[in-house]
Write a protein that holds these residues in place. Structure first.
Motif, PDB file in Angstrom:
ATOM      1  N   GLY A  96      77.741  23.475  85.705  1.00 47.66           N
ATOM      2  CA  GLY A  96      77.461  24.660  84.906  1.00 47.66           C
ATOM      3  C   GLY A  96      75.985  24.942  84.703  1.00 47.66           C
ATOM      4  O   GLY A  96      75.617  25.971  84.134  1.00 47.66           O
ATOM      5  N   TYR A  97      75.135  24.035  85.198  1.00 46.71           N
ATOM      6  CA  TYR A  97      73.683  24.210  85.050  1.00 46.71           C
ATOM      7  C   TYR A  97      73.109  24.739  86.370  1.00 46.71           C
ATOM      8  O   TYR A  97      72.492  24.009  87.149  1.00 46.71           O
ATOM      9  CB  TYR A  97      73.020  22.890  84.679  1.00 46.71           C
ATOM     10  CG  TYR A  97      73.428  22.352  83.332  1.00 46.71           C
ATOM     11  CD1 TYR A  97      72.975  22.939  82.168  1.00 46.71           C
ATOM     12  CD2 TYR A  97      74.288  21.259  83.236  1.00 46.71           C
ATOM     13  CE1 TYR A  97      73.364  22.443  80.923  1.00 46.71           C
ATOM     14  CE2 TYR A  97      74.678  20.758  81.995  1.00 46.71           C
ATOM     15  CZ  TYR A  97      74.211  21.354  80.855  1.00 46.71           C
ATOM     16  OH  TYR A  97      74.588  20.864  79.627  1.00 46.71           O
ATOM     17  N   GLY A  98      73.311  26.012  86.625  1.00 44.93           N
ATOM     18  CA  GLY A  98      72.907  26.580  87.909  1.00 44.93           C
ATOM     19  C   GLY A  98      71.519  27.183  87.928  1.00 44.93           C
ATOM     20  O   GLY A  98      71.034  27.602  88.985  1.00 44.93           O
ATOM     21  N   ASN A  99      70.846  27.234  86.768  1.00 46.39           N
ATOM     22  CA  ASN A  99      69.524  27.855  86.686  1.00 46.39           C
ATOM     23  C   ASN A  99      68.469  26.744  86.775  1.00 46.39           C
ATOM     24  O   ASN A  99      68.045  26.183  85.770  1.00 46.39           O
ATOM     25  CB  ASN A  99      69.397  28.625  85.369  1.00 46.39           C
ATOM     26  CG  ASN A  99      68.164  29.510  85.340  1.00 46.39           C
ATOM     27  OD1 ASN A  99      67.361  29.514  86.267  1.00 46.39           O
ATOM     28  ND2 ASN A  99      68.007  30.251  84.257  1.00 46.39           N
ATOM     29  N   ILE A 100      68.078  26.407  88.007  1.00 45.64           N
ATOM     30  CA  ILE A 100      67.231  25.239  88.254  1.00 45.64           C
ATOM     31  C   ILE A 100      65.975  25.645  89.013  1.00 45.64           C
ATOM     32  O   ILE A 100      66.039  26.411  89.973  1.00 45.64           O
ATOM     33  CB  ILE A 100      67.981  24.166  89.067  1.00 45.64           C
ATOM     34  CG1 ILE A 100      69.375  23.916  88.495  1.00 45.64           C
ATOM     35  CG2 ILE A 100      67.186  22.871  89.130  1.00 45.64           C
ATOM     36  CD1 ILE A 100      70.282  23.145  89.428  1.00 45.64           C
ATOM     37  N   GLU A 101      64.842  25.131  88.587  1.00 41.96           N
ATOM     38  CA  GLU A 101      63.559  25.338  89.274  1.00 41.96           C
ATOM     39  C   GLU A 101      63.145  23.992  89.866  1.00 41.96           C
ATOM     40  O   GLU A 101      62.897  23.031  89.142  1.00 41.96           O
ATOM     41  CB  GLU A 101      62.499  25.818  88.286  1.00 41.96           C
ATOM     42  CG  GLU A 101      61.201  26.260  88.917  1.00 41.96           C
ATOM     43  CD  GLU A 101      61.217  27.709  89.390  1.00 41.96           C
ATOM     44  OE1 GLU A 101      60.592  27.994  90.429  1.00 41.96           O
ATOM     45  OE2 GLU A 101      61.846  28.554  88.721  1.00 41.96           O
ATOM     46  N   PHE A 102      63.105  23.912  91.211  1.00 44.49           N
ATOM     47  CA  PHE A 102      62.804  22.650  91.885  1.00 44.49           C
ATOM     48  C   PHE A 102      61.338  22.573  92.321  1.00 44.49           C
ATOM     49  O   PHE A 102      60.762  23.576  92.767  1.00 44.49           O
ATOM     50  CB  PHE A 102      63.681  22.473  93.127  1.00 44.49           C
ATOM     51  CG  PHE A 102      65.082  22.039  92.822  1.00 44.49           C
ATOM     52  CD1 PHE A 102      65.372  20.709  92.573  1.00 44.49           C
ATOM     53  CD2 PHE A 102      66.122  22.960  92.793  1.00 44.49           C
ATOM     54  CE1 PHE A 102      66.680  20.300  92.297  1.00 44.49           C
ATOM     55  CE2 PHE A 102      67.424  22.567  92.522  1.00 44.49           C
ATOM     56  CZ  PHE A 102      67.695  21.223  92.276  1.00 44.49           C
ATOM     57  N   PHE A 103      60.768  21.369  92.212  1.00 41.53           N
ATOM     58  CA  PHE A 103      59.424  21.089  92.711  1.00 41.53           C
ATOM     59  C   PHE A 103      59.439  19.757  93.441  1.00 41.53           C
ATOM     60  O   PHE A 103      60.238  18.872  93.122  1.00 41.53           O
ATOM     61  CB  PHE A 103      58.405  21.067  91.565  1.00 41.53           C
ATOM     62  CG  PHE A 103      58.241  22.399  90.893  1.00 41.53           C
ATOM     63  CD1 PHE A 103      57.344  23.328  91.385  1.00 41.53           C
ATOM     64  CD2 PHE A 103      59.029  22.736  89.800  1.00 41.53           C
ATOM     65  CE1 PHE A 103      57.213  24.574  90.789  1.00 41.53           C
ATOM     66  CE2 PHE A 103      58.909  23.979  89.193  1.00 41.53           C
ATOM     67  CZ  PHE A 103      57.994  24.900  89.688  1.00 41.53           C
TER      68      PHE A 103
END
Length: 301
Positions: free
Chosen positions: A197-204
């Motif tokens: 349910g945590y689909g709002n992700i900013e990857f680095f």
């Protein structure tokens, strides 16, 4: 060459110590934190129908450990006899594995900002190389030992089914920042966190880029906790490791209230004090993805 507690560095310095070993003409490295000891080869018992990269098993101080032939992993000609070379006894991801290598040289102390990401041109998705250290006359390659083990035994990696058992939740309006250098792990985290349910992700790809993003949010006059609700970070990353990244977050008054969870193969009872000392809210060992999701639930309401 025995590992001992005195060699471990103070937390958050953005430094690490690397055991250098040789395979063919090239030199490679493994984080000293992963290394329990280095020994001369002892008798190996062959296992029928084992993975091609597994030479067999050994018994060491009462524990039965698999032996990974690094020539086979790296596609090198098989020149190493069972009684030749060195055994690197390693522990990570809550398991112990022995890596059979040609030779072990020495230990180097380096800063993560000296470690460059390998170019996609000469690595590709399947490469085990996660970092390159340039030296005067040659280069030292850091290998992704977690990926090597997961390629041999996929069940030792992150399991999406564990997250499905937790049931559905809708948290897509909550944004999570993730610092993780492994493309494989970024894809797995994206799939599993989205399933949770945590689909709002900013990857680095490292702590340096992630910190610069947070500082850019501040420079734009925004309140960080309104833009990002949680930070998840690996420990081992080129440019800036997760401990130093966490320490920098805690040192900035405008970032300090961000919850930080360290998700790493290096989380053990013996090493948790390092994450605590830099201010991590929680620490979860890879590949315990269901535990990670439950920890996220505690901090994102």
């Amino acid at each position: 060459m025995q590992k001992h507690d005195g060699i471990l560095l103070e937390s958050g310095t953005n430094e690490l110590e690397i055991v250098e070993f040789q395979m063919g003409q090239n030199r490679y490295g493994i984080n000293v934190i992963k290394v329990k000891e280095i020994i001369l080869p002892i008798p190996i018992t062959t296992i029928p129908h084992a993975h091609p990269s597994i030479e067999g098993i050994i018994q060491l101080r009462g524990a039965v450990l698999p032996v990974v032939n690094m020539e086979r992993v790296m596609g090198l000609p098989e020149t190493l006899g069972k009684n030749e070379g060195k055994f690197i006894v390693a522990a990570f991801n809550k398991q112990e594995v022995v890596f059979h290598v040609h030779d072990v040289a020495q230990i180097h102390r380096v800063s993560w900002n000296q470690i460059e990401k390998p170019a996609d041109l000469y690595t590709g998705d399947a490469s085990q190389v996660i970092g390159v250290i340039k030296r005067e006359n040659d280069m030292l390659f850091l290998l992704d030992f977690e990926k090597i083990v997961v390629d041999i035994n996929p069940d030792s990696g992150i399991q999406l089914d564990e997250v499905k058992k937790l049931g559905k939740r809708e948290r897509s309006n909550k944004k999570i920042l993730v610092a993780e250098d492994s493309p494989m792990l970024r894809k797995l985290l994206s799939d599993t966190l989205t399933e949770a349910g945590y689909g709002n992700i900013e990857f680095f790809e490292n702590g340096k880029d992630a910190l610069e993003f947070l500082e850019t949010v501040l420079a734009d006059g925004k309140k960080v906790t309104e833009e990002i609700q949680l930070v998840i970070t690996d420990i081992e990353m080129p440019q800036m490791d997760g401990h130093h990244f966490t320490k920098r977050i805690r040192a900035n008054n405008e970032l300090a209230e961000l919850p930080v969870i360290i998700f790493s193969s290096l989380i053990t009872d013996e090493l948790k004090h390092k994450g605590i000392s830099v201010g991590a809210n929680d620490q979860v060992s890879k590949p315990e993805i269901a535990e990670l999701v439950l920890k996220i639930d505690q901090y994102i309401l």
